[in-house]
Design a protein around this motif. Structure first.
Motif, PDB file in Angstrom:
ATOM      1  N   ASP A  41       7.343   4.946 -23.982  1.00 17.46           N
ATOM      2  CA  ASP A  41       7.894   6.218 -23.427  1.00 17.46           C
ATOM      3  C   ASP A  41       7.916   5.891 -21.603  1.00 17.46           C
ATOM      4  N   LEU A  42       7.494   5.430 -20.904  1.00 15.84           N
ATOM      5  CA  LEU A  42       7.664   5.837 -19.598  1.00 15.84           C
ATOM      6  C   LEU A  42       8.491   5.154 -19.327  1.00 15.84           C
ATOM      7  N   ARG A  43       8.615   3.875 -19.971  1.00 17.02           N
ATOM      8  CA  ARG A  43       9.837   3.068 -19.972  1.00 17.02           C
ATOM      9  C   ARG A  43      11.696   3.647 -19.492  1.00 17.02           C
ATOM     10  N   LEU A  44      11.680   4.077 -20.986  1.00 15.48           N
ATOM     11  CA  LEU A  44      12.524   5.292 -20.949  1.00 15.48           C
ATOM     12  C   LEU A  44      12.729   5.808 -20.062  1.00 15.48           C
ATOM     13  N   ALA A  45      11.291   6.401 -19.593  1.00 13.69           N
ATOM     14  CA  ALA A  45      11.236   7.996 -18.746  1.00 13.69           C
ATOM     15  C   ALA A  45      11.705   7.842 -17.128  1.00 13.69           C
ATOM     16  N   THR A  46      11.309   6.419 -17.065  1.00 16.09           N
ATOM     17  CA  THR A  46      11.364   6.011 -16.156  1.00 16.09           C
ATOM     18  C   THR A  46      13.017   5.614 -14.599  1.00 16.09           C
ATOM     19  N   ALA A  47      13.429   5.099 -16.810  1.00  6.45           N
ATOM     20  CA  ALA A  47      15.340   4.566 -16.256  1.00  6.45           C
ATOM     21  C   ALA A  47      16.401   6.481 -16.033  1.00  6.45           C
ATOM     22  N   GLY A  48      15.924   7.172 -17.387  1.00  6.41           N
ATOM     23  CA  GLY A  48      16.017   7.980 -17.136  1.00  6.41           C
ATOM     24  C   GLY A  48      16.621   8.901 -16.087  1.00  6.41           C
ATOM     25  N   TYR A  49      15.252   9.250 -15.098  1.00  6.49           N
ATOM     26  CA  TYR A  49      14.986  10.277 -13.614  1.00  6.49           C
ATOM     27  C   TYR A  49      15.857   9.213 -12.867  1.00  6.49           C
ATOM     28  N   ARG A  50      15.489   7.872 -13.370  1.00  7.39           N
ATOM     29  CA  ARG A  50      16.766   7.599 -12.102  1.00  7.39           C
ATOM     30  C   ARG A  50      18.230   7.499 -11.999  1.00  7.39           C
ATOM     31  N   LEU A  51      18.332   7.354 -13.137  1.00  9.48           N
ATOM     32  CA  LEU A  51      19.677   7.473 -13.485  1.00  9.48           C
ATOM     33  C   LEU A  51      20.204   9.406 -13.388  1.00  9.48           C
ATOM     34  N   SER A  52      19.758  10.580 -13.469  1.00 10.06           N
ATOM     35  CA  SER A  52      19.960  11.093 -13.312  1.00 10.06           C
ATOM     36  C   SER A  52      19.937  11.610 -12.284  1.00 10.06           C
ATOM     37  N   THR A  53      18.844  11.515 -11.743  1.00  8.18           N
ATOM     38  CA  THR A  53      18.483  12.333 -10.358  1.00  8.18           C
ATOM     39  C   THR A  53      19.422  11.356  -8.809  1.00  8.18           C
ATOM     40  N   ALA A  54      19.903   9.681  -9.836  1.00 10.87           N
ATOM     41  CA  ALA A  54      21.064   9.471  -8.314  1.00 10.87           C
ATOM     42  C   ALA A  54      22.362   9.698  -8.666  1.00 10.87           C
ATOM     43  N   ASN A  55      22.257  10.442  -9.838  1.00 11.03           N
ATOM     44  CA  ASN A  55      24.483  10.951 -10.282  1.00 11.03           C
ATOM     45  C   ASN A  55      23.623  12.178 -10.530  1.00 11.03           C
ATOM     46  N   ALA A  56      23.609  12.977  -9.527  1.00 13.64           N
ATOM     47  CA  ALA A  56      23.182  14.121 -10.311  1.00 13.64           C
ATOM     48  C   ALA A  56      24.317  15.357  -9.515  1.00 13.64           C
ATOM     49  N   ALA A  57      25.352  14.097  -8.252  1.00 13.95           N
ATOM     50  CA  ALA A  57      26.588  15.406  -7.249  1.00 13.95           C
ATOM     51  C   ALA A  57      27.289  14.998  -8.584  1.00 13.95           C
ATOM     52  N   LEU A  58      27.165  14.911  -9.669  1.00 16.63           N
ATOM     53  CA  LEU A  58      28.851  14.200 -10.960  1.00 16.63           C
ATOM     54  C   LEU A  58      28.318  15.171 -11.754  1.00 16.63           C
ATOM     55  N   CYS A  59      26.897  15.486 -11.706  1.00 11.61           N
ATOM     56  CA  CYS A  59      26.946  16.572 -13.240  1.00 11.61           C
ATOM     57  C   CYS A  59      27.205  18.108 -12.525  1.00 11.61           C
ATOM     58  N   ASP A  60      28.004  18.289 -13.646  1.00 16.50           N
ATOM     59  CA  ASP A  60      27.712  20.202 -12.941  1.00 16.50           C
ATOM     60  C   ASP A  60      26.968  21.103 -13.960  1.00 16.50           C
ATOM     61  N   HIS A 216      25.835   3.931 -20.005  1.00 13.50           N
ATOM     62  CA  HIS A 216      26.590   4.955 -21.460  1.00 13.50           C
ATOM     63  C   HIS A 216      26.334   5.769 -21.787  1.00 13.50           C
ATOM     64  N   GLU A 217      25.519   6.307 -22.661  1.00 12.30           N
ATOM     65  CA  GLU A 217      24.866   7.266 -22.915  1.00 12.30           C
ATOM     66  C   GLU A 217      25.026   8.757 -22.684  1.00 12.30           C
ATOM     67  N   LEU A 218      24.103   8.743 -21.095  1.00 10.53           N
ATOM     68  CA  LEU A 218      24.416   9.312 -20.025  1.00 10.53           C
ATOM     69  C   LEU A 218      25.426   9.650 -19.466  1.00 10.53           C
ATOM     70  N   ALA A 219      26.697   8.635 -19.149  1.00 11.99           N
ATOM     71  CA  ALA A 219      28.376   9.552 -19.261  1.00 11.99           C
ATOM     72  C   ALA A 219      28.950   9.798 -20.506  1.00 11.99           C
ATOM     73  N   VAL A 261      29.383   2.270 -15.453  1.00 10.37           N
ATOM     74  CA  VAL A 261      28.730   1.124 -14.281  1.00 10.37           C
ATOM     75  C   VAL A 261      28.808   1.547 -12.910  1.00 10.37           C
ATOM     76  N   HIS A 262      28.877   3.017 -13.120  1.00  7.04           N
ATOM     77  CA  HIS A 262      29.214   3.822 -11.368  1.00  7.04           C
ATOM     78  C   HIS A 262      28.153   4.240 -11.645  1.00  7.04           C
ATOM     79  N   LEU A 263      27.944   4.651 -12.326  1.00  4.48           N
ATOM     80  CA  LEU A 263      25.928   5.687 -12.623  1.00  4.48           C
ATOM     81  C   LEU A 263      24.961   4.139 -11.977  1.00  4.48           C
ATOM     82  N   LEU A 264      25.620   2.817 -13.255  1.00  5.79           N
ATOM     83  CA  LEU A 264      24.253   2.564 -12.770  1.00  5.79           C
ATOM     84  C   LEU A 264      24.226   1.660 -11.028  1.00  5.79           C
ATOM     85  N   ALA A 265      25.645   2.108 -10.503  1.00  3.15           N
ATOM     86  CA  ALA A 265      26.061   1.342  -8.843  1.00  3.15           C
ATOM     87  C   ALA A 265      24.735   2.612  -8.472  1.00  3.15           C
ATOM     88  N   ARG A 266      25.159   3.467  -8.929  1.00  2.00           N
ATOM     89  CA  ARG A 266      24.742   4.578  -8.040  1.00  2.00           C
ATOM     90  C   ARG A 266      23.238   4.414  -8.102  1.00  2.00           C
TER      91      ARG A 266
END
Length: 340
Positions: A41-60, A216-219, A261-266
């Motif tokens: 669970d923590l492995r997924l939570a860590t990836a989700g946190y990293r993606l969601s915070t790094a890409n917050a500027a793209l989310c409304d 991909h799913e977050l996108a 691909v851009h979410l991963l880079a960010r």
């Protein structure tokens, strides 16, 4: 970030019942089993946190990114609750299963196995009897998501029976909760509010490769694909790969491939992560005769990944299709595949 609803209590019941072993006795005798699921669970939570915070500027649609991974006694089968409560030191109905390293929660001093008494203005009702249910967990995360993404959050905890209050200073995060399903099948989906991925991805893909599927799913969520598919009358399920439905679904799949691909880079993941994921033998095998026509062939998806990785190497990460997320889908997917 939100990470939550697990199905492993059902898996345990099936596995141990099939072996003729009492569920309760087996679970209490094997704390390593619980720790294995905590780690997953923590492995997924860590990836989700990293993606969601790094890409917050793209989310409304934003929520407070705090880094706590929560679970409730309610979500476990009644027979397992005594063992779960003892192992994870529950002193109430809601507790901290894990904390993302480097997150605001960790900096505030939140620890695994703390019991949550109050989170901001969100109280926790006493534990009640009844069948396994995720209702409390989903309601809790919905209430947390409605909080300010940047305002400090007072959290009242119990640690080893001792009351403790901490203040978390969250950072903005894309409003998406992450759910891990314990199954060997390769399953990944997004419904606008949640990203769900199966443990089979972690079994089949090494290292950070599963994060490509998560991105991909977050996108999909960032681009509001599910609600836009519904708006054009696209039919889900078996009919998604036929007629006009196929065009709509291929369009959103390729758009999500591109943005991912851009979410991963960010988020600072390796530049070639998406293309390595698409070239993995398991990913290739899934794009065969048994794949729904709603999804593009793996070669088309690889071309997208390689083209976007080259674009990012030259110009840095962008935000493809984000400005179009309020527009109707057209079903015109072919221009989204780079030419060989």
């Amino acid at each position: 970030m939100r990470c939550g609803v697990r199905l492993f209590h059902l898996l345990l019941i099936l596995v141990f019942a099939a072996c003729g072993t009492p569920v309760y006795a087996q679970v209490t005798a094997d704390p390593a089993l619980f720790e294995g699921f905590r780690a997953a669970d923590l492995r997924l939570a860590t990836a989700g946190y990293r993606l969601s915070t790094a890409n917050a500027a793209l989310c409304d649609r934003l929520e407070p990114g705090h880094g706590i991974q929560v679970h409730t006694l309610d979500q476990y089968a009644p027979a397992l609750r005594p063992a779960v409560a003892a192992h994870f030191r529950f002193a109430g109905a809601l507790a901290v299963e894990g904390v993302v390293s480097g997150s605001p929660a960790e900096r505030a001093g939140v620890r695994p196995d703390d019991t949550i008494v109050r989170f901001g203005d969100i109280g926790v009702a006493p534990q009640a009897d009844g069948p396994a249910s995720t209702d409390r967990l989903v309601a809790f995360w919905s209430a947390v998501a409605a909080l300010s993404p940047t305002a400090p959050i007072r959290v009242d905890l119990l640690r080893a029976g001792v009351p403790l209050t901490v203040t978390i200073q969250p950072i903005p995060a894309c409003r998406t909760r992450y759910e891990l399903a314990i199954t060997a099948a390769l399953e990944a989906s997004a419904n606008g509010d949640m990203v769900r991925i199966s443990s089979g991805y972690y079994d089949s893909f090494h290292g950070d490769l599963p994060v490509a599927a998560i991105a991909h799913e977050l996108a999909h969520n960032i681009l509001r694909h599910r609600e836009r598919l519904k708006a054009v009358g696209a039919e889900f399920g078996l009919l998604s790969g036929f007629g006009r439905n196929m065009g709509f679904f291929r369009q959103v799949e390729l758009q999500a491939d591109t943005l991912a691909v851009h979410l991963l880079a960010r988020a600072g993941y390796p530049a070639d992560l998406a293309s390595r994921f698409r070239q993995h033998p398991v990913a290739k095998a899934r794009s065969g005769m048994f794949q729904s026509p709603s999804h593009p062939h793996w070669r088309d998806r690889l071309r997208v990944a390689l083209a976007e990785e080259a674009r990012i190497a030259a110009n840095g990460p962008g935000a493809p299709f984000v400005a179009e997320r309020d527009l109707p889908l057209t079903g015109d997917w072919r221009p989204l595949v780079p030419k060989p």
